[in-house]
Design a protein around this motif. Structure first.
Motif, PDB file in Angstrom:
ATOM      1  N   LEU A 772      12.046  51.585 -23.392  1.00 18.24           N
ATOM      2  CA  LEU A 772      10.863  51.258 -22.180  1.00 18.24           C
ATOM      3  C   LEU A 772       9.419  52.130 -22.709  1.00 18.24           C
ATOM      4  N   LEU A 773       9.787  53.577 -22.259  1.00 15.78           N
ATOM      5  CA  LEU A 773       8.410  54.220 -23.098  1.00 15.78           C
ATOM      6  C   LEU A 773       7.292  53.577 -23.965  1.00 15.78           C
ATOM      7  N   LYS A 774       7.994  53.420 -25.299  1.00 13.44           N
ATOM      8  CA  LYS A 774       7.116  53.362 -26.469  1.00 13.44           C
ATOM      9  C   LYS A 774       6.847  51.587 -25.336  1.00 13.44           C
ATOM     10  N   LYS A 787       6.121  51.887 -15.427  1.00 11.74           N
ATOM     11  CA  LYS A 787       6.720  53.031 -14.797  1.00 11.74           C
ATOM     12  C   LYS A 787       7.704  53.402 -13.972  1.00 11.74           C
ATOM     13  N   GLN A 788       7.524  52.806 -12.898  1.00 10.80           N
ATOM     14  CA  GLN A 788       8.209  52.753 -12.125  1.00 10.80           C
ATOM     15  C   GLN A 788       9.427  52.272 -11.806  1.00 10.80           C
ATOM     16  N   PRO A 818      -4.059  52.242 -25.701  1.00 13.26           N
ATOM     17  CA  PRO A 818      -2.831  51.373 -26.097  1.00 13.26           C
ATOM     18  C   PRO A 818      -2.868  51.090 -28.182  1.00 13.26           C
ATOM     19  N   ASN A 819      -4.368  51.286 -28.117  1.00  8.08           N
ATOM     20  CA  ASN A 819      -4.960  51.224 -29.777  1.00  8.08           C
ATOM     21  C   ASN A 819      -4.724  52.592 -29.898  1.00  8.08           C
ATOM     22  N   GLU A 820      -4.470  53.600 -29.739  1.00 10.80           N
ATOM     23  CA  GLU A 820      -4.373  54.720 -30.602  1.00 10.80           C
ATOM     24  C   GLU A 820      -2.563  54.524 -31.434  1.00 10.80           C
ATOM     25  N   GLU A 825       8.055  59.442 -29.791  1.00 12.30           N
ATOM     26  CA  GLU A 825       9.264  60.123 -30.007  1.00 12.30           C
ATOM     27  C   GLU A 825       8.544  61.475 -30.067  1.00 12.30           C
ATOM     28  N   GLU A 826       7.667  62.187 -31.277  1.00 14.83           N
ATOM     29  CA  GLU A 826       7.888  63.459 -31.337  1.00 14.83           C
ATOM     30  C   GLU A 826       6.474  63.838 -30.021  1.00 14.83           C
TER      31      GLU A 826
END
Length: 905
Positions: A772-774, A787-788, A818-820, A825-826
């Motif tokens: 979900l974070l990804k 996020k919530q 978003p573009n970066e 995970e790292e």
């Protein structure tokens, strides 16, 4: 109608103990406890102690932990007297009548908090039995939880000599051994010889707490396990079995056997019987005999777990002969070695052939029906044989027309599988038959009605079975929280299954692949066709795959080492499916094994033995053993259960059909809706309504846990939609873990127990949150909502809740544009590591700890999962006061454990 108060129950209980010749003694605090201890030890040792001498005794008694104190209780102390003579002090006399028995109540102890203990039984002034009472109507587990709390807060010093806890609400009464880690699953009812519970407190007191009996339990029926540094107390059926064996061995020449359900602890029973017999001067040797090498190591390790180094494993016949002629009284060996020694080494054994020997046979149905047994019993002239089995041989399943009774004589005690399931000592079975005969099955798998070898072993059928397993394995094992065995009909079929699994695995992403291993023995000279590969070569290839998967280096030349590693990795849940033909279907204990896939014919004892690999108690989530049959073994299953229990045992041993559980769940939902019609109404509940909600929803959780593993499970069958269930779970957690630990809610719910282990959803885990974070995209309309959702999802998981603030902070500070091109995970790992280091430094500063020592201890804890209490004490830079030392040490240990748990992702 009024209930008997807790005080009235306590007064009545103490009066009953006094009628059993316990002396009531008025002890209110630790000082009075020590004064009484001095008097009682003086009486026991027929001496007087000066103040200085008694201080030495106290110093000796109060050092060490629970396990150390259990050993000290049973040992003598060397005491240097004031006149420089050496004396040896007893704390516990093995003749019951030479000990003093007292009862006290409401002894107050102060630690982190002040606590008053209900009733304490003192033997020679030491608190050896602690009884916690609750009024009628309060759930018994609440009394257990209280002993847990006392252990954390105030049980220290002399109160760590408690050997046995007793908990009761007057109606139900249970007992259990004192250990550092208490588990409600290891609390037991006392029973009569016919396995009827003695649960009423008055009856329990007359039977279990009678002075001679409680002394015997502490003296003879608590095992000190050196390897785990824990105490194990025998259950009633184990006690009766050992007593019967002792009586027969010491007062007759008769043999006998014990029928105790597979998984109910026969090794502990046989160990205790062997240990007690080995101590008798009139018995020269006690031999514990297993029938195969693959069980020899396991039994040897189990024996040594109870008493490290107490048993020497015999590697060859020469070693066995040395042991038989030597001073070893307790020997573990195999029937093959003993038979060979008796047949080929008669001259060397001439000096011992007439000695009094006790032969204990593990799983006595397996190898005692042939020439080896006859060779042994014909050579040794003064032996008695006792056997243990979970599946005796009767006329219906006889081997060469001989039964267990023919070989071993009378049955000394029995404890059937239905008894063990009823007592929650083992689990029942949920058996599903997958195949064409299930009319609506989408898995069109041929079964026994078309029982030709060509059909049963066709690639088409085997592939369909593998497809079924891939689709359902995660459901059956709660997303691989547990592991499984797949029993197949032959090595040839096993090899074909292995190739199909291997091929389908390669088609999947690596994270979805099942870890498959094989184990079997092969014939060195099989009858092969020209095209067939020797089974040793196929096993060699499979072991090579295993080596690549796990980074090991085994081969068929090191098969015994490979066997041990497979066993260990299965128990560590590193193998998803272990393919076998016969191995591991008997004698293999793994509490994390919950599923058995079956594609072979099984009958009677072989069926029960195989099914019983799945029935070891583990946790609340493991509610039963899953048996998934790809053959129609319904009649064989029913026949085996009837043979090894009785005609009416099926309802106890086998789980109900799926539809019946669904009906029960939906009935529970209707009850829930009489309490609350919507989730929001839970917040308004008070008093009895709140209590009823907790109980009702807890029961729904238990039912839901049972039905989700069924193949046909669907939320569509339930009257409560999946999202509503999750919403109710959140409210349930809030009630269990409120913002403050005091208040009306706690007082209302103090007499009921929550079911917390079942709250963790299998698909809500670290990997899911990371996914979900990804997917989070800042500067988009749905970012805040997404996020919530992540934070709300973590809120529903009892184990992820502590990380909510961390993840929220991570999102605010680290989720980039978003573009970066950044590896989330790292970045999360770096963030958690950085926050953990900050938290460790704050802990070191706030508690005034040695920096290097603290960091080294934390590193060791992260690696091994263990913290030694004395090492924690060494972390403080300031010398702690004696009265604060244990409390501060425990508090710091808990802080470290909580810290690592919070920052470990």
């Amino acid at each position: 109608m009024s209930h008997q108060s807790e005080q009235a129950l306590e007064d009545e209980f103490i009066s009953q103990l006094e009628s059993l010749d316990y002396e009531y003694v008025d002890i209110r605090d630790i000082s009075q406890l020590k004064d009484n201890l001095k008097v009682q030890l003086e009486i026991l040792n027929n001496t007087k102690f000066s103040e200085q001498e008694f201080n030495k005794i106290l110093l000796h008694l109060e050092s060490g932990g629970i396990f150390d104190k259990a050993k000290k209780l049973r040992d003598k102390m060397e005491l240097l007297r004031d006149d420089n003579t050496m004396d040896y002090i007893d704390f516990f006399n093995y003749h019951w009548c030479k000990n003093s028995f007292q009862v006290a109540h409401q002894i107050t102890m102060e630690g982190k908090y002040k606590n008053r203990y209900d009733v304490t039984i003192l033997i020679n002034g030491l608190p050896l039995v602690q009884v916690e009472l609750k009024r009628r109507g309060i759930e018994l587990k609440r009394a257990f939880n209280q002993t847990q709390r006392y252990q954390i807060h105030t049980y220290r010093g002399l109160f760590q000599y408690i050997q046995v806890f007793v908990i009761s609400n007057g109606v139900d009464t249970k007992y259990y051994a004192n250990n550092r880690d208490l588990n409600y699953k290891f609390t037991f009812f006392w029973k009569d010889e016919k396995n009827n519970n003695i649960s009423n407190l008055k009856d329990f007191t007359n039977e279990f707490l009678e002075r001679y009996h409680i002394h015997k339990m502490i003296d003879k029926y608590i095992v000190l396990s050196e390897s785990t540094r824990s105490m194990v107390i025998l259950r009633a059926y184990q006690f009766y079995a050992v007593e019967k064996i002792l009586d027969s061995a010491l007062h007759s020449k008769k043999n006998g056997y014990v029928w105790h359900a597979t998984g109910s602890g026969k090794t502990l029973t046989s160990f205790k019987a062997s240990q007690l017999l080995a101590r008798k001067a009139e018995i020269d040797k006690v031999l514990f005999i297993v029938d195969r090498k693959d069980l020899d190591n396991q039994t040897f390790n189990e024996f040594n777990k109870f008493s490290n180094g107490s048993v020497d494993s015999t590697e060859n016949t020469k070693k066995l002969i040395q042991q038989l002629r030597g001073t070893d009284k307790l020997i573990v060996t195999t029937i093959q070695k003993l038979s060979k020694a008796a047949k080929s080494n008669k001259k060397e054994l001439e000096s011992v052939k007439d000695q009094k020997m006790i032969l204990m046979f593990d799983e006595c149905h397996r190898s005692q029906f042939g020439e080896m047994h006859n060779t042994i019993t014909n050579y040794f002239t003064n032996i008695q044989c006792f056997g243990f089995t979970g599946t005796p041989i009767f006329a219906e399943n006889s081997n060469k027309n001989k039964t267990t009774h023919d070989i071993f004589g009378d049955r000394l005690h029995q404890y059937l599988i239905k008894d063990a399931i009823k007592d929650n000592n083992v689990l029942g079975f949920s058996v599903e038959y997958i195949g064409r005969y299930k009319n609506k099955s989408k898995y069109d798998i041929a079964v026994e009605e078309i029982n030709t070898k060509e059909v049963m072993e066709s690639d088409k059928r085997l592939e369909k079975i593998v497809d079924y397993i891939f689709e359902n394995h995660d459901r059956k094992t709660y997303n691989r929280e547990f592991t499984s065995i797949f029993a197949v009909s032959s090595i040839k079929v096993l090899n074909r299954y292995y190739e199909i699994f291997k091929k389908k695995n390669q088609e999947l992403p690596e994270e979805d692949r099942l870890k498959i291993a094989t184990i079997y023995t092969y014939d060195d000279n099989p009858d092969l066709t020209e095209k067939e590969i020797h089974p040793r070569d196929t096993l060699e290839e499979q072991i090579s795959d295993y080596n690549n998967l796990f980074g090991t280096n085994y081969s068929t030349d090191t098969f015994s080492m490979y066997y041990q590693d497979v066993s260990e990795k299965s128990k560590a849940k590193k193998i998803d499916i272990l393919l076998v033909v016969n191995m591991f279907l008997t004698g293999f204990d793994n509490k994390y094994l919950n599923s058995l896939y079956v594609d072979k014919n099984l009958v009677y004892h072989s069926l029960i033995q195989a099914y019983s690999r799945t029935n070891r108690i583990c946790n609340e989530k493991k509610a039963y053993g899953n048996i998934i049959c790809f053959r129609n073994l319904k009649k064989q299953t029913d026949d085996a259960i009837r043979l090894f229990s009785d005609e009416n045992a099926e309802e106890t041993v086998l789980m109900k059909p799926y539809r019946e559980y669904v009906e029960n769940f939906n009935s529970g939902v209707k009850t829930l809706h009489t309490i609350v019609k919507t989730v929001d109404e839970v917040d308004q509940l008070e008093g009895e309504d709140l209590k009823n909600f907790v109980k009702t929803f807890r029961d729904l959780l238990i039912l839901l846990n049972r039905i989700t593993t069924f193949t046909e499970f669907s939320y569509k069958d339930l009257l409560l939609p999946e999202q509503e269930i999750e919403d109710y779970k959140s409210k349930y957690i809030d009630i269990y873990d409120p913002p403050t630990s005091i208040g009306e809610k706690e007082s209302v719910l103090e007499d009921i127990d929550f079911e917390i282990e079942l709250l963790r959803r299998d698909d809500i885990n670290v990997e899911y949150i990371l996914k979900l974070l990804k997917e989070l995209r800042p500067n988009t309309p749905g970012f805040e909502k997404d996020k919530q959702f992540i934070l709300n999802t973590m809120e529903k998981d009892i184990k992820l809740r502590s990380k909510i603030d961390l993840i929220n902070k991570f999102i605010e500070e680290n989720i980039v544009k978003p573009n970066e091109n950044v590896n989330t995970e790292e970045k999360l790992e770096e963030y958690m590591d950085r926050e953990k280091k900050t938290a460790i430094n704050q802990l070191i500063t706030s508690e005034n700890l040695h920096q290097d020592k603290t960091k080294n201890l934390i590193n060791e804890y992260e690696f091994s999962g263990k913290i030694k209490p004395m090492e924690v004490a060494n972390l403080f830079t300031e010398k702690l006061k004696l009265k604060d030392k244990r409390r501060k040490r425990q508090e710091l240990k808990q802080e470290i454990m909580d810290l690592i748990d919070k920052y470990t992702w």
